[in-house]
Design a protein around this motif. Structure first.
Motif, mmCIF file in Angstrom:
data_model
loop_
_atom_site.group_PDB
_atom_site.id
_atom_site.type_symbol
_atom_site.label_atom_id
_atom_site.label_comp_id
_atom_site.label_asym_id
_atom_site.label_seq_id
_atom_site.Cartn_x
_atom_site.Cartn_y
_atom_site.Cartn_z
ATOM 1 N N THR A 224 -29.346 17.455 18.334
ATOM 2 C CA THR A 224 -29.319 18.772 17.710
ATOM 3 C C THR A 224 -30.681 19.435 17.818
ATOM 4 O O THR A 224 -31.713 18.798 17.563
ATOM 5 C CB THR A 224 -28.940 18.646 16.222
ATOM 6 N N ALA A 225 -30.699 20.720 18.182
ATOM 7 C CA ALA A 225 -31.960 21.462 18.272
ATOM 8 C C ALA A 225 -32.662 21.454 16.920
ATOM 9 O O ALA A 225 -32.024 21.555 15.864
ATOM 10 C CB ALA A 225 -31.691 22.890 18.735
ATOM 11 N N LEU A 226 -33.971 21.346 16.946
ATOM 12 C CA LEU A 226 -34.744 21.209 15.717
ATOM 13 C C LEU A 226 -35.093 22.545 15.064
ATOM 14 O O LEU A 226 -35.219 22.626 13.842
ATOM 15 C CB LEU A 226 -36.033 20.436 16.011
ATOM 16 N N LEU A 227 -35.276 23.588 15.854
ATOM 17 C CA LEU A 227 -35.729 24.865 15.296
ATOM 18 C C LEU A 227 -34.731 25.504 14.324
ATOM 19 O O LEU A 227 -35.141 25.952 13.247
ATOM 20 C CB LEU A 227 -36.062 25.843 16.419
ATOM 21 N N PRO A 228 -33.443 25.590 14.654
ATOM 22 C CA PRO A 228 -32.519 26.253 13.714
ATOM 23 C C PRO A 228 -32.490 25.593 12.337
ATOM 24 O O PRO A 228 -32.525 26.273 11.317
ATOM 25 C CB PRO A 228 -31.159 26.130 14.428
ATOM 26 N N GLU A 229 -32.448 24.269 12.303
ATOM 27 C CA GLU A 229 -32.440 23.577 11.029
ATOM 28 C C GLU A 229 -33.798 23.709 10.336
ATOM 29 O O GLU A 229 -33.891 23.788 9.113
ATOM 30 C CB GLU A 229 -32.103 22.099 11.228
ATOM 31 N N GLY A 230 -34.868 23.758 11.153
ATOM 32 C CA GLY A 230 -36.201 23.908 10.591
ATOM 33 C C GLY A 230 -36.363 25.203 9.818
ATOM 34 O O GLY A 230 -37.029 25.242 8.772
ATOM 35 N N ARG A 231 -35.763 26.271 10.307
ATOM 36 C CA ARG A 231 -35.843 27.550 9.594
ATOM 37 C C ARG A 231 -35.206 27.459 8.220
ATOM 38 O O ARG A 231 -35.646 28.111 7.272
ATOM 39 C CB ARG A 231 -35.179 28.664 10.410
ATOM 40 N N LYS A 232 -34.166 26.645 8.084
ATOM 41 C CA LYS A 232 -33.505 26.488 6.790
ATOM 42 C C LYS A 232 -34.303 25.564 5.870
ATOM 43 O O LYS A 232 -34.415 25.806 4.666
ATOM 44 C CB LYS A 232 -32.101 25.915 6.993
ATOM 45 N N THR A 233 -34.872 24.513 6.443
ATOM 46 C CA THR A 233 -35.555 23.496 5.650
ATOM 47 C C THR A 233 -36.951 23.924 5.214
ATOM 48 O O THR A 233 -37.421 23.544 4.131
ATOM 49 C CB THR A 233 -35.650 22.183 6.450
ATOM 50 N N PHE A 234 -37.617 24.728 6.051
ATOM 51 C CA PHE A 234 -38.996 25.133 5.788
ATOM 52 C C PHE A 234 -39.121 26.665 5.787
ATOM 53 O O PHE A 234 -39.770 27.252 6.642
ATOM 54 C CB PHE A 234 -39.930 24.528 6.842
ATOM 55 N N PRO A 235 -38.483 27.323 4.823
ATOM 56 C CA PRO A 235 -38.432 28.790 4.833
ATOM 57 C C PRO A 235 -39.798 29.448 4.691
ATOM 58 O O PRO A 235 -40.040 30.503 5.284
ATOM 59 C CB PRO A 235 -37.512 29.123 3.651
ATOM 60 N N ARG A 236 -40.688 28.878 3.890
ATOM 61 C CA ARG A 236 -42.005 29.496 3.712
ATOM 62 C C ARG A 236 -42.796 29.446 5.014
ATOM 63 O O ARG A 236 -43.451 30.425 5.398
ATOM 64 C CB ARG A 236 -42.781 28.784 2.609
ATOM 65 N N ALA A 237 -42.778 28.303 5.676
ATOM 66 C CA ALA A 237 -43.532 28.156 6.914
ATOM 67 C C ALA A 237 -43.017 29.115 7.986
ATOM 68 O O ALA A 237 -43.808 29.763 8.689
ATOM 69 C CB ALA A 237 -43.458 26.715 7.407
ATOM 70 N N PHE A 238 -41.706 29.235 8.107
ATOM 71 C CA PHE A 238 -41.163 30.114 9.131
ATOM 72 C C PHE A 238 -41.349 31.585 8.764
ATOM 73 O O PHE A 238 -41.534 32.425 9.648
ATOM 74 C CB PHE A 238 -39.692 29.780 9.398
ATOM 75 N N ALA A 239 -41.312 31.909 7.474
ATOM 76 C CA ALA A 239 -41.604 33.290 7.069
ATOM 77 C C ALA A 239 -43.049 33.632 7.411
ATOM 78 O O ALA A 239 -43.355 34.756 7.844
ATOM 79 C CB ALA A 239 -41.346 33.459 5.574
ATOM 80 N N HIS A 240 -43.944 32.673 7.220
ATOM 81 C CA HIS A 240 -45.351 32.888 7.584
ATOM 82 C C HIS A 240 -45.484 33.071 9.084
ATOM 83 O O HIS A 240 -46.227 33.950 9.548
ATOM 84 C CB HIS A 240 -46.176 31.699 7.105
ATOM 85 N N PHE A 241 -44.773 32.265 9.852
ATOM 86 C CA PHE A 241 -44.779 32.417 11.305
ATOM 87 C C PHE A 241 -44.347 33.824 11.701
ATOM 88 O O PHE A 241 -44.990 34.485 12.527
ATOM 89 C CB PHE A 241 -43.847 31.380 11.932
ATOM 90 N N ASP A 242 -43.270 34.310 11.110
ATOM 91 C CA ASP A 242 -42.764 35.646 11.429
ATOM 92 C C ASP A 242 -43.778 36.728 11.063
ATOM 93 O O ASP A 242 -43.943 37.709 11.800
ATOM 94 C CB ASP A 242 -41.439 35.898 10.702
ATOM 95 N N ARG A 243 -44.456 36.553 9.926
ATOM 96 C CA ARG A 243 -45.476 37.531 9.527
ATOM 97 C C ARG A 243 -46.633 37.544 10.521
ATOM 98 O O ARG A 243 -47.125 38.617 10.913
ATOM 99 C CB ARG A 243 -46.016 37.208 8.120
ATOM 100 N N LEU A 244 -47.063 36.371 10.922
ATOM 101 C CA LEU A 244 -48.180 36.295 11.863
ATOM 102 C C LEU A 244 -47.816 36.927 13.194
ATOM 103 O O LEU A 244 -48.584 37.711 13.761
ATOM 104 C CB LEU A 244 -48.586 34.829 12.072
ATOM 105 N N VAL A 245 -46.650 36.593 13.705
ATOM 106 C CA VAL A 245 -46.226 37.103 15.009
ATOM 107 C C VAL A 245 -46.108 38.623 15.003
ATOM 108 O O VAL A 245 -46.284 39.274 16.039
ATOM 109 C CB VAL A 245 -44.896 36.444 15.427
ATOM 110 N N SER A 246 -45.839 39.204 13.853
ATOM 111 C CA SER A 246 -45.695 40.661 13.771
ATOM 112 C C SER A 246 -47.041 41.382 13.745
ATOM 113 O O SER A 246 -47.099 42.594 13.972
ATOM 114 C CB SER A 246 -44.887 41.040 12.527
ATOM 115 N N ARG A 247 -48.113 40.665 13.468
ATOM 116 C CA ARG A 247 -49.445 41.280 13.461
ATOM 117 C C ARG A 247 -49.855 41.638 14.884
ATOM 118 O O ARG A 247 -49.602 40.867 15.820
ATOM 119 C CB ARG A 247 -50.481 40.337 12.847
#
Length: 265
Positions: A224-247
């Motif tokens: 099973t791919a790790l990223l999709p489940e990772g977004r559910k398990t680590f919401p703060r980390a992925f939200a931070h990733f999204d914020r950074l990428v938008s800068r």
């Protein structure tokens, strides 16, 4: 003249750690390079260029056996290049005079932060903050090693259960720690603003998004791919990733790269 010149295969999110840092702290970073296939036909040197533009005697003297991602190929590395980087790998960065070589992407990024420290304290404001940032960077190396083996295996469409499980465990440990670092409502991992810890995280996770276009390889191996489940398990980390990428400082490099991977997936 640039304050730092980098030679690398491209595209390479690990090199973008330094270009992002350069934009944030006002350091002029020059990147030279080409796709892996094309870079094999370059002279690896401070004044790197395609071998078609180099005297044949210089090219002959620079012949070396390729390793790791270039295994089985003939590469062209000058003696000066190997003095600057005794490991003979890319990415590698050079001081403006070409005499000092810096290797490994986190170390190159640190050099940029030191050069621009008075403009933007990406490496903290005191030894304690710098050492905490180093802690995040050191932990990232474990994840980076596992993810590189994983992505190589997915690219070659041959992935063993041991590689998958080692990467899954490393992914969980790395993202779990970062999730905990943000649990108190912090918006960055250390200090009061973006540091090298945030930049490294964004670039390593962007590179890991190469998993997406290779989901069929995983499925064919009952994995099973790790990223999709990772977004559910680590919401703060992925939200931070999204914020950074938008800068804008991050988006200049990571935006087109991630968009292309999403399209391929």
């Amino acid at each position: 003249m640039a304050q730092l010149r980098i030679l690398s295969y491209l595209p390479n999110p690990r090199v973008w750690k330094s270009t992002i840092a350069g934009r944030l702290c006002g350091v002029d970073v020059e990147v030279r390079g080409a796709t892996p296939g094309e870079l094999a036909e370059w002279l690896w040197d401070f004044d790197a260029k395609p071998i078609a533009e180099v005297d044949s005697a210089v090219v002959k003297a620079a012949e070396r056996a390729g390793r790791i991602g270039f295994k089985g190929q003939t590469l062209y590395k000058t003696d000066a290049f190997l003095v600057a980087n005794p490991f003979g790998t890319v990415p590698v960065a050079f001081s403006p005079d070409g005499n000092v070589g810096i290797f490994e992407s986190n170390s190159i990024m640190r050099a940029v932060a030191r050069l621009g420290g008075e403009t933007f304290p990406l490496y903290g404001t005191n030894p304690y903050e710098a050492s905490r940032i180093d802690s995040f960077l050191d932990v990232s190396l474990v994840f980076a090693t596992a993810s590189q083996q994983y992505l190589f295996a997915l690219r070659d469409k041959v992935i063993g259960r041991d590689v998958y499980e080692r990467t899954r465990d490393s992914f969980t440990t790395y993202l779990g720690g970062l999730e905990a670092a943000l649990a108190s409502g912090r918006e960055t991992f250390s200090g009061d603003g973006i540091t090298l810890a945030d930049i490294c995280f964004a670039c390593e996770l962007a590179l890991f998004h190469n998993e997406g276009p290779r989901a069929e390889v995983l499925a064919s191996n009952q994995m099973t791919a790790l990223l999709p489940e990772g977004r559910k398990t680590f919401p703060r980390a992925f939200a931070h990733f999204d914020r950074l990428v938008s800068r804008p400082e991050f988006a200049a490099d990571l935006g087109p790269y991630l968009a292309k991977l999403t399209k391929r997936g």
